[in-house]
Write a protein that holds these residues in place. Structure first.
Motif, PDB file in Angstrom:
ATOM      1  N   LEU A  25      47.751  69.131  52.516  1.00 13.50           N
ATOM      2  CA  LEU A  25      49.129  68.699  52.649  1.00 13.50           C
ATOM      3  C   LEU A  25      49.496  68.943  54.105  1.00 13.50           C
ATOM      4  O   LEU A  25      49.423  70.082  54.587  1.00 13.50           O
ATOM      5  N   VAL A  72      52.196  69.214  56.861  1.00 16.19           N
ATOM      6  CA  VAL A  72      53.641  69.469  56.918  1.00 16.19           C
ATOM      7  C   VAL A  72      54.071  69.536  58.378  1.00 16.19           C
ATOM      8  O   VAL A  72      53.498  70.283  59.171  1.00 16.19           O
ATOM      9  N   MET A 128      56.315  65.568  55.080  1.00 17.45           N
ATOM     10  CA  MET A 128      54.958  65.939  54.659  1.00 17.45           C
ATOM     11  C   MET A 128      54.205  64.731  54.112  1.00 17.45           C
ATOM     12  O   MET A 128      54.810  63.745  53.712  1.00 17.45           O
ATOM     13  N   ILE A 158      59.126  67.336  49.626  1.00 19.09           N
ATOM     14  CA  ILE A 158      60.057  66.447  50.331  1.00 19.09           C
ATOM     15  C   ILE A 158      60.145  65.094  49.638  1.00 19.09           C
ATOM     16  O   ILE A 158      59.158  64.441  49.349  1.00 19.09           O
ATOM     17  N   MET A 161      47.937  72.470  54.940  1.00 13.70           N
ATOM     18  CA  MET A 161      47.787  73.439  53.856  1.00 13.70           C
ATOM     19  C   MET A 161      46.824  72.930  52.794  1.00 13.70           C
ATOM     20  O   MET A 161      46.924  71.783  52.360  1.00 13.70           O
ATOM     21  N   THR A 162      45.932  73.799  52.376  1.00 12.50           N
ATOM     22  CA  THR A 162      44.921  73.401  51.387  1.00 12.50           C
ATOM     23  C   THR A 162      45.499  73.427  49.978  1.00 12.50           C
ATOM     24  O   THR A 162      46.165  74.382  49.596  1.00 12.50           O
ATOM     25  N   ILE A 175      48.060  77.021  49.129  1.00  8.33           N
ATOM     26  CA  ILE A 175      49.005  76.632  48.088  1.00  8.33           C
ATOM     27  C   ILE A 175      48.449  77.048  46.729  1.00  8.33           C
ATOM     28  O   ILE A 175      47.291  76.785  46.419  1.00  8.33           O
ATOM     29  N   GLU A 189      51.397  71.780  60.151  1.00  4.47           N
ATOM     30  CA  GLU A 189      50.555  72.678  59.361  1.00  4.47           C
ATOM     31  C   GLU A 189      49.692  71.845  58.425  1.00  4.47           C
ATOM     32  O   GLU A 189      50.073  70.757  58.020  1.00  4.47           O
ATOM     33  N   ASP A 232      48.688  81.499  53.211  1.00  5.96           N
ATOM     34  CA  ASP A 232      48.331  80.182  53.773  1.00  5.96           C
ATOM     35  C   ASP A 232      47.606  79.238  52.827  1.00  5.96           C
ATOM     36  O   ASP A 232      47.038  78.245  53.253  1.00  5.96           O
TER      37      ASP A 232
END
Ligand SMILES: [Zn+2]
Lengths: 338, 66
Positions: free
Chosen positions: A219, A221, A153, B63, A232-233, B44, A230, B42
């Motif tokens: 982000l 990923v 990521m 990660i 992601m907000t 975060i 993906e 969907d």
């Protein structure tokens, strides 16, 4: 100059003006392992004018599977030195500087201040939270990146605009609590893919093409096994300790000897409190009677039946064969001295 | 509520009609919240946010490697 960069000057997105911006940029790459190698290689070839490479480690045979800048001749050489040597052969027009040190609270601000951009090539969260603190405090943009197993990521953090690392990770994970490449392995294409996205984002930022006023970030990923990308907000945490309350925990630590567990590697790193200057020649003479000694201009590796100690000229040591701090400290005292 | 766990496993749980704070949900699932990213529908979200039965939750780990 024009010939070297002609293929990207041709690009509408870069052009001559963009190339000039890249040549005038100043960046630091923290950690030159699998991610950092690819980022450094990409950006040196692209003509980013001044690059500082910071790394605490030396090349080992198990790195060669994925750390693309190194070959067998580099084993035992500090990664920053080996990387810089190779990169200077790729592009001798650029200014490539190195720091063979562990980035920690005593040196991080000095190393990173004045940079246009910081790129993450580290292998642990502790250092990333430190980078986040320094960057938010000094308003330097940085790009987080991570790769392990079959996924990775990355996310860009622009202080004052986007959320920061602590906005979605309020606490620093304990060493050993997350999977690492040394414990679960890593597919060798993953760091390359993630680091290439990281380099692309870096290029856009240096060109001034990535301007956002939105208080959110993405982000990215990637999962190689399910072949999915993906986006992601992430929103700012209104109570964020770092970017809202300006509490820089990783910088406000007592200045004493620093002991770091290198998780998954059954090793402890000890950085002495004050700067030391160790003569590796003298140390070799002393240790040769006690075990096997190999050394070069930068590092001495001392092996006994049970342990392996790598000692750098500034007194920093990596002690392999234990994850017990006390044992590591006593070995340091016995073989190097306090 | 459908929950995708960090290892890719899927769990279906019911929490009654009330909103449940995310840190409680993680406790119930026996997951250490440090280093974990929670994705709700969907997006975060932070741990003080709440979830309800109709939400779709995904839990991923930050990660570390490099
Ligand atoms: Zn923040």
């Amino acid at each position: 100059m024009k010939e070297r960069y002609s293929r990207q000057i041709l690009l509408r997105e870069i052009g001559e003006e963009g190339q000039k911006k890249l040549l005038e940029s100043k960046i630091a790459i923290i950690g030159v392992g699998a991610l950092g190698s690819v980022v450094a290689n990409n950006l040196v070839r692209a003509g980013v004018g001044r690059i500082l490479i910071v790394d605490r480690d030396f090349v080992e045979i198990n790195n060669l599977q994925r750390q693309m800048l190194f070959d067998e001749d580099d084993i035992g050489v500090p990664k920053a030195i080996a990387a810089a040597e190779k990169l200077r052969r790729v592009n001798s027009d650029e200014e490539i500087a190195v720091v063979v040190k562990d980035l920690n609270h005593t040196n991080a601000e000095k190393i990173m201040r004045g940079m246009d951009l910081i790129l993450d090539g580290t292998d642990n969260m502790q250092t990333r939270f430190l980078i986040n603190d320094v960057c938010v405090k000094n308003e330097i943009t940085w790009i987080y990146a991570g790769a392990v197993g079959t996924h990775g990521m990355t996310m860009t953090i622009i202080p004052g605009t986007t959320p920061c690392l602590r906005c979605f990770l309020p606490d620093v994970p304990e060493p050993g609590s997350l999977p690492t490449c040394d414990t679960v392995g890593v597919l060798n294409t993953i760091p390359g893919i993630i680091a290439s996205i990281e380099s692309t984002e870096a290029t856009k930022i240096l060109l001034g093409k990535k301007t956002t006023t939105k208080a959110e970030s993405n982000l990215i990923v990637y999962d190689a096994w399910s072949s999915t990308f993906e986006n992601m907000t992430i929103m700012r945490d209104k109570g964020c300790r770092c970017c809202v309350k300006h509490k820089f925990d990783l910088l406000n630590v007592e200045k004493k000897e620093i002991i770091t567990s290198l998780c998954g590697r059954n090793a402890i790193q000890i950085t002495p409190a004050g700067a030391k200057k160790i003569s590796l020649d003298d140390l070799a003479l002393k240790l040769e009677r006690l075990g096997d000694v190999r050394y070069n201009d930068f590092i001495l590796i001392f092996k006994t039946e049970r342990e392996e100690i790598s000692i750098f000229k500034d007194g920093r040591a990596i002690i392999k064969g234990t994850d017990d701090e006390k044992i590591a400290k006593s070995l340091y005292a016995r073989y190097i001295g306090v | 509520m459908k929950i995708t766990l960090p290892d890719g496993g899927i769990k279906e749980i019911k929490i009654g009609n009330r909103d449940m704070p995310i840190d409680n949900l993680l406790k119930e699932l026996d997951i250490n919240p440090v280093g974990v990213i929670v994705v709700k529908n969907d997006k975060i979200v932070t741990e003080d946010e709440t979830v309800r039965n109709e939400d779709e939750i995904r839990i991923i780990m930050i990660i570390n490697g490099g």
